[in-house]
Design a protein around this motif. Structure first.
Motif, PDB file in Angstrom:
ATOM      1  N   LYS A   7      -2.098 -26.236 -63.955  1.00  0.00           N
ATOM      2  CA  LYS A   7      -2.502 -26.765 -62.646  1.00  0.00           C
ATOM      3  C   LYS A   7      -4.003 -26.586 -62.464  1.00  0.00           C
ATOM      4  O   LYS A   7      -4.541 -25.486 -62.662  1.00  0.00           O
ATOM      5  N   GLY A 151      -3.152 -26.357 -49.859  1.00  0.00           N
ATOM      6  CA  GLY A 151      -3.093 -25.461 -51.019  1.00  0.00           C
ATOM      7  C   GLY A 151      -1.818 -25.572 -51.832  1.00  0.00           C
ATOM      8  O   GLY A 151      -1.586 -24.788 -52.759  1.00  0.00           O
ATOM      9  N   ASP A 154      -0.292 -25.798 -56.033  1.00  0.00           N
ATOM     10  CA  ASP A 154       0.275 -24.681 -56.810  1.00  0.00           C
ATOM     11  C   ASP A 154       1.803 -24.771 -56.800  1.00  0.00           C
ATOM     12  O   ASP A 154       2.462 -24.532 -57.816  1.00  0.00           O
ATOM     13  N   GLY A 209      -5.283 -16.444 -50.577  1.00  0.00           N
ATOM     14  CA  GLY A 209      -5.151 -17.891 -50.745  1.00  0.00           C
ATOM     15  C   GLY A 209      -5.250 -18.379 -52.178  1.00  0.00           C
ATOM     16  O   GLY A 209      -5.217 -19.577 -52.438  1.00  0.00           O
TER      17      GLY A 209
END
Ligand code: ADP
Ligand code: ASP
Ligand code: MG
Length: 407
Positions: A7, A151, A154, A209
């Motif tokens: 990723k 975010g 992921d 984060g």
């Protein structure tokens, strides 16, 4: 043949040169004889730009349209990544979530993954291609485009790694691993070599984060080894793995800060069965995530005060909801405190060590930081503090638990 999911976060594909670099990593794995699936985020801060644009057009953009807009960022980067691989003389194909068959619920802006089909990806891998999948996006059962939350590329990556039974899910980012605290806030923070799924889940949900917490949930459930590492170097990063016996030796693995929280207080709620149920059912029906609920009996026992914390951005909606509830349920008043943060310490070692809470509170007291609420669970202790004190508290705890210097 083994399979790897790689990723690449926004900061790792921010420029054409970085996209070429990411492409080379994918090719390297392919040449080593593995099947490669790359999950790519939008370039740099382009998601932020798209959101700003939406709010220039409307103060309250429809969430369906927001998702339609923000998911375009990933469509740009997957196409460019596939082009970079072609340019280097290898075969690749980019796929959106709809093309993959990544199905979510219909909660726009924070949809959850329901299922992923491996069929199309496997077909492309069988044909010898590197498969590039758009992170962050999904499609609901009605065919509507959804976004999985900020975010969340992921999460796309780890969920795909689970479905495809990947040997490892590599998260390439702008730091070389998971640190004992956000290195931007605590310069003394150090890289953690191995962290358990349970610890990482807590760290991520409490503010670290570097990896999206829902991705860790998938990792835990399907036991996917996750390797968080830098896209700029070949150094080993942090492995997120099942807990091993020695891990309890370290009391605190890391400290976190969730800066932007608000606390909602419902004063004088009638103290009778069903009051809390009714309030939180309503809050939940609007998909607002609350934590740290505190209830205190007041006066002669006929009333209670109920406090809960919530993401600052959800505070206006929560306030409106609670004001409605106040009228319906004869609640005294609703107060919103929007200047609070949460600081937490996390570690499986807390299970076998005593006095951890006292040590935490002493460190905060010595730094003149007032604690507004306390919440503990098996491997976490969190406190609510005023936002102005958040970073100071984080650094004080980092030092107090010897994370500055190591065990
Ligand atoms: P990406 O674009 O690769 O997804 P993110 O910005 O989402 O990157 O995540 C990487 C950032 O996470 C780092 O630059 C760092 O500032 C931040 N971060 C927060 N907490 C931690 C932590 N405990 N360890 C490492 N990085 C952290
Ligand atoms: N591009 C999305 C975001 O900025 C998803 C991600 O980067 O993981 O939130
Ligand atoms: Mg990220």
């Amino acid at each position: 043949m083994s399979l790897v999911v790689q990723k690449f976060g926004g900061t790792s594909v921010a420029t054409a040169e970085q996209i070429h670099r990411a492409a080379r990593r994918a090719i390297q794995e392919k040449l080593a004889g593995r099947r490669v699936v790359a999950v790519v985020s939008a370039m740099g801060e382009s998601t932020d730009r798209l959101i700003e644009l939406a709010y220039q057009i409307s103060r309250n953009p429809p969430k369906r349209e927001l998702d339609m807009l923000v998911t375009t960022g990933e469509q740009v980067s997957i196409a460019l990544m596939a082009m970079a691989i072609h340019e280097a003389g290898h075969h690749a194909i980019s796929l959106t979530a709809a093309q993959v068959g990544l199905v979510t619920d219909s909660v726009h802006t924070k949809a959850r993954i329901h299922s992923i089909s491996a069929e199309r990806i496997n077909r492309e891998l069988d044909a010898g291609r590197i498969v590039i999948v758009a992170g962050f996006q999904g499609v609901d059962p009605a065919g509507e485009i959804t976004a999985l939350g900020r975010g969340a590329s992921d999460t796309t990556a780890v969920a795909l790694a689970a479905v495809l039974e990947a040997e490892v899910c590599e998260i390439y980012t702008d730091v070389d691993g998971v640190y004992t605290a956000d290195p931007r806030l605590v310069p003394q923070a150090r890289k953690i070599g191995r962290v358990s799924y349970d610890e990482m889940l807590e760290l991520a949900s409490l503010g670290a984060g570097v990896v999206h917490s829902r991705g860790i949930e998938f990792g835990t459930k399907y036991q996917v080894p996750i390797h968080v590492r830098s896209s700029m170097t070949d150094n080993k990063g942090t492995m997120i793995v099942p807990e091993t016996p020695g891990m309890e030796d370290v009391i605190v693995r890391g400290v976190t800060l969730r800066r932007d929280l608000a606390r909602i207080r419902l004063n004088r709620v009638p103290n009778r069965p069903g009051s809390a149920a009714r309030i939180f059912e309503r809050v939940n029906a609007h998909h607002l995530v609350v934590d740290d609920i505190i209830q205190n009996v007041t006066g002669d026992g006929t009333m209670v005060d109920i406090d809960f914390t919530i993401d600052l951005e959800d505070a206006p909606q929560a306030r409106a909801l609670c004001e409605m509830l106040a009228q319906e349920m004869d609640i005294g008043s609703v107060q919103v405190e929007d200047q609070v943060s949460k600081v937490s310490i996390v570690g499986v070692g807390m299970r076998s060590h005593t006095g951890v809470a006292a040590r935490m509170f002493r460190a905060l007291a010595d730094s003149q930081i007032n604690i507004e609420n306390i919440n503990t669970s098996e491997i976490v202790i969190s406190v609510i503090v005023r936002r102005d004190d958040g970073e100071k508290a984080l650094r004080a705890l980092h030092a107090a638990f010897q994370l500055d210097t190591g065990p």
